[in-house]
Design a protein around this motif. Structure first.
Motif, PDB file in Angstrom:
ATOM      1  N   ALA A  69       0.840  -1.203   0.000  1.00 38.33           N
ATOM      2  CA  ALA A  69       0.000   0.000   0.000  1.00 38.33           C
ATOM      3  C   ALA A  69       0.875   1.253   0.000  1.00 38.33           C
ATOM      4  CB  ALA A  69      -0.924   0.000   1.210  1.00 38.33           C
ATOM      5  N   VAL A  70       1.927   1.258   0.809  1.00 36.18           N
ATOM      6  CA  VAL A  70       2.822   2.415   0.846  1.00 36.18           C
ATOM      7  C   VAL A  70       3.554   2.560  -0.490  1.00 36.18           C
ATOM      8  CG1 VAL A  70       4.878   3.365   1.946  1.00 36.18           C
ATOM      9  CG2 VAL A  70       3.069   2.397   3.349  1.00 36.18           C
ATOM     10  N   LEU A  71       3.975   1.452  -1.083  1.00 39.56           N
ATOM     11  CA  LEU A  71       4.617   1.521  -2.397  1.00 39.56           C
ATOM     12  C   LEU A  71       3.660   2.096  -3.442  1.00 39.56           C
ATOM     13  CD1 LEU A  71       6.650  -1.812  -2.526  1.00 39.56           C
ATOM     14  CD2 LEU A  71       7.527   0.516  -2.278  1.00 39.56           C
ATOM     15  N   GLY A  72       2.408   1.704  -3.372  1.00 40.22           N
ATOM     16  CA  GLY A  72       1.405   2.275  -4.275  1.00 40.22           C
ATOM     17  C   GLY A  72       1.217   3.765  -4.038  1.00 40.22           C
ATOM     18  N   GLY A  73       1.271   4.175  -2.780  1.00 33.63           N
ATOM     19  CA  GLY A  73       1.184   5.598  -2.460  1.00 33.63           C
ATOM     20  C   GLY A  73       2.371   6.373  -3.003  1.00 33.63           C
ATOM     21  N   LEU A  74       3.542   5.738  -2.981  1.00 35.98           N
ATOM     22  CA  LEU A  74       4.737   6.392  -3.517  1.00 35.98           C
ATOM     23  C   LEU A  74       4.626   6.617  -5.024  1.00 35.98           C
ATOM     24  CD1 LEU A  74       7.567   4.625  -1.513  1.00 35.98           C
ATOM     25  CD2 LEU A  74       6.794   6.998  -1.297  1.00 35.98           C
ATOM     26  N   LEU A  75       3.913   5.745  -5.717  1.00 33.89           N
ATOM     27  CA  LEU A  75       3.694   5.956  -7.154  1.00 33.89           C
ATOM     28  C   LEU A  75       2.888   7.229  -7.402  1.00 33.89           C
ATOM     29  CD1 LEU A  75       2.946   2.334  -8.386  1.00 33.89           C
ATOM     30  CD2 LEU A  75       5.010   3.680  -8.771  1.00 33.89           C
ATOM     31  N   SER A  76       1.898   7.481  -6.562  1.00 28.91           N
ATOM     32  CA  SER A  76       1.126   8.707  -6.738  1.00 28.91           C
ATOM     33  C   SER A  76       1.943   9.932  -6.335  1.00 28.91           C
ATOM     34  CB  SER A  76      -0.185   8.654  -5.953  1.00 28.91           C
ATOM     35  OG  SER A  76       0.068   8.627  -4.574  1.00 28.91           O
ATOM     36  N   VAL A  77       2.855   9.770  -5.370  1.00 30.60           N
ATOM     37  CA  VAL A  77       3.729  10.884  -4.999  1.00 30.60           C
ATOM     38  C   VAL A  77       4.615  11.259  -6.185  1.00 30.60           C
ATOM     39  CG1 VAL A  77       5.682  11.539  -3.529  1.00 30.60           C
ATOM     40  CG2 VAL A  77       3.711  10.395  -2.534  1.00 30.60           C
ATOM     41  N   ARG A  78       5.082  10.256  -6.903  1.00 27.51           N
ATOM     42  CA  ARG A  78       5.903  10.523  -8.083  1.00 27.51           C
ATOM     43  C   ARG A  78       5.135  11.365  -9.107  1.00 27.51           C
ATOM     44  NH1 ARG A  78       7.755   5.568 -11.405  1.00 27.51           N
ATOM     45  NH2 ARG A  78       6.808   6.564 -13.185  1.00 27.51           N
ATOM     46  N   GLN A  79       3.862  11.066  -9.286  1.00 26.32           N
ATOM     47  CA  GLN A  79       3.027  11.843 -10.207  1.00 26.32           C
ATOM     48  C   GLN A  79       2.826  13.263  -9.684  1.00 26.32           C
ATOM     49  OE1 GLN A  79       2.284  11.077 -13.091  1.00 26.32           O
ATOM     50  NE2 GLN A  79       1.483   9.036 -13.348  1.00 26.32           N
ATOM     51  N   ILE A  80       2.639  13.403  -8.380  1.00 23.49           N
ATOM     52  CA  ILE A  80       2.415  14.721  -7.779  1.00 23.49           C
ATOM     53  C   ILE A  80       3.639  15.608  -7.958  1.00 23.49           C
ATOM     54  CG2 ILE A  80       2.091  15.919  -5.574  1.00 23.49           C
ATOM     55  CD1 ILE A  80       0.379  13.492  -4.710  1.00 23.49           C
ATOM     56  N   VAL A  81       4.817  15.044  -7.766  1.00 26.44           N
ATOM     57  CA  VAL A  81       6.046  15.819  -7.880  1.00 26.44           C
ATOM     58  C   VAL A  81       6.260  16.293  -9.316  1.00 26.44           C
ATOM     59  CG1 VAL A  81       8.571  15.640  -7.709  1.00 26.44           C
ATOM     60  CG2 VAL A  81       7.131  14.737  -5.890  1.00 26.44           C
ATOM     61  N   ARG A  82       5.875  15.487 -10.269  1.00 20.25           N
ATOM     62  CA  ARG A  82       6.108  15.797 -11.682  1.00 20.25           C
ATOM     63  C   ARG A  82       5.130  16.823 -12.254  1.00 20.25           C
ATOM     64  NH1 ARG A  82       7.305  10.098 -14.695  1.00 20.25           N
ATOM     65  NH2 ARG A  82       9.308   9.687 -13.706  1.00 20.25           N
ATOM     66  N   ILE A  83       3.933  16.915 -11.699  1.00 20.49           N
ATOM     67  CA  ILE A  83       2.894  17.728 -12.336  1.00 20.49           C
ATOM     68  C   ILE A  83       3.158  19.223 -12.153  1.00 20.49           C
ATOM     69  CG2 ILE A  83       1.313  17.836 -10.366  1.00 20.49           C
ATOM     70  CD1 ILE A  83      -0.948  17.267 -12.436  1.00 20.49           C
ATOM     71  N   ASP A  84       2.808  19.974 -13.161  1.00 16.15           N
ATOM     72  CA  ASP A  84       2.924  21.420 -13.121  1.00 16.15           C
ATOM     73  C   ASP A  84       1.690  21.983 -12.413  1.00 16.15           C
ATOM     74  OD1 ASP A  84       3.875  23.995 -13.752  1.00 16.15           O
ATOM     75  OD2 ASP A  84       2.591  24.067 -15.537  1.00 16.15           O
ATOM     76  N   PRO A  85       1.854  22.908 -11.452  1.00 11.22           N
ATOM     77  CA  PRO A  85       0.692  23.426 -10.713  1.00 11.22           C
ATOM     78  C   PRO A  85      -0.393  24.029 -11.602  1.00 11.22           C
ATOM     79  CG  PRO A  85       2.708  24.088  -9.625  1.00 11.22           C
ATOM     80  CD  PRO A  85       3.108  23.433 -10.921  1.00 11.22           C
ATOM     81  N   SER A  86      -0.016  24.695 -12.648  1.00 10.24           N
ATOM     82  CA  SER A  86      -1.029  25.303 -13.539  1.00 10.24           C
ATOM     83  C   SER A  86      -1.807  24.216 -14.293  1.00 10.24           C
ATOM     84  CB  SER A  86      -0.371  26.256 -14.542  1.00 10.24           C
ATOM     85  OG  SER A  86       0.540  25.548 -15.367  1.00 10.24           O
ATOM     86  N   GLN A  87      -1.137  23.087 -14.557  1.00 11.23           N
ATOM     87  CA  GLN A  87      -1.820  21.984 -15.223  1.00 11.23           C
ATOM     88  C   GLN A  87      -2.772  21.279 -14.267  1.00 11.23           C
ATOM     89  OE1 GLN A  87       0.789  18.835 -16.450  1.00 11.23           O
ATOM     90  NE2 GLN A  87      -0.479  18.328 -18.222  1.00 11.23           N
ATOM     91  N   ALA A  88      -2.433  21.252 -12.993  1.00 17.04           N
ATOM     92  CA  ALA A  88      -3.284  20.597 -12.000  1.00 17.04           C
ATOM     93  C   ALA A  88      -4.602  21.328 -11.805  1.00 17.04           C
ATOM     94  CB  ALA A  88      -2.545  20.493 -10.668  1.00 17.04           C
ATOM     95  N   ILE A  89      -4.570  22.651 -11.983  1.00 19.92           N
ATOM     96  CA  ILE A  89      -5.792  23.440 -11.789  1.00 19.92           C
ATOM     97  C   ILE A  89      -6.787  23.206 -12.914  1.00 19.92           C
ATOM     98  CG2 ILE A  89      -6.692  25.790 -11.707  1.00 19.92           C
ATOM     99  CD1 ILE A  89      -4.111  26.568 -10.271  1.00 19.92           C
ATOM    100  N   SER A  90      -6.284  23.096 -14.135  1.00 18.16           N
ATOM    101  CA  SER A  90      -7.199  22.953 -15.286  1.00 18.16           C
ATOM    102  C   SER A  90      -7.626  21.545 -15.533  1.00 18.16           C
ATOM    103  CB  SER A  90      -6.525  23.472 -16.538  1.00 18.16           C
ATOM    104  OG  SER A  90      -5.364  22.723 -16.831  1.00 18.16           O
TER     105      SER A  90
END
Length: 86
Positions: free
Chosen positions: A65-86
């Motif tokens: 479960a924690v490893l799966g959570g780390l996969l989403s953290v990787r996506q969060i770190v990569r995303i551009d904040p302006s892209q996350a809003i739209s």
């Protein structure tokens, strides 16, 4: 949250902590319901209970479960904040 200026580390650690907490709660509830089920099963029902197997399974469930959570953290770190809003 990233668009609000919160650092990736804070967001990532929050996701990992929440994932860990939910995995521990889920594994504990699963153990409790398994024990309750074992108490109310009739004697004719074959039921084997191995503490070693249950312990290993619970630990592995939490780790995955924690490893799966780390996969989403990787996506969060990569995303551009302006892209996350739209």
């Amino acid at each position: 949250m990233k668009a609000q200026g919160i650092s990736s580390f804070v967001i990532g650690s929050s996701v990992v902590y929440q994932t860990l907490l939910m995995a521990v709660i889920g594994a504990t509830l699963g153990l409790i319901f398994t024990l309750l089920t074992a108490l109310y099963l009739p004697a004719k029902v074959p039921f084997a209970f191995s503490w070693e197997l249950i312990g290993i399974t619970m630990v592995l469930m939490i780790v995955f479960a924690v490893l799966g959570g780390l996969l989403s953290v990787r996506q969060i770190v990569r995303i551009d904040p302006s892209q996350a809003i739209s």
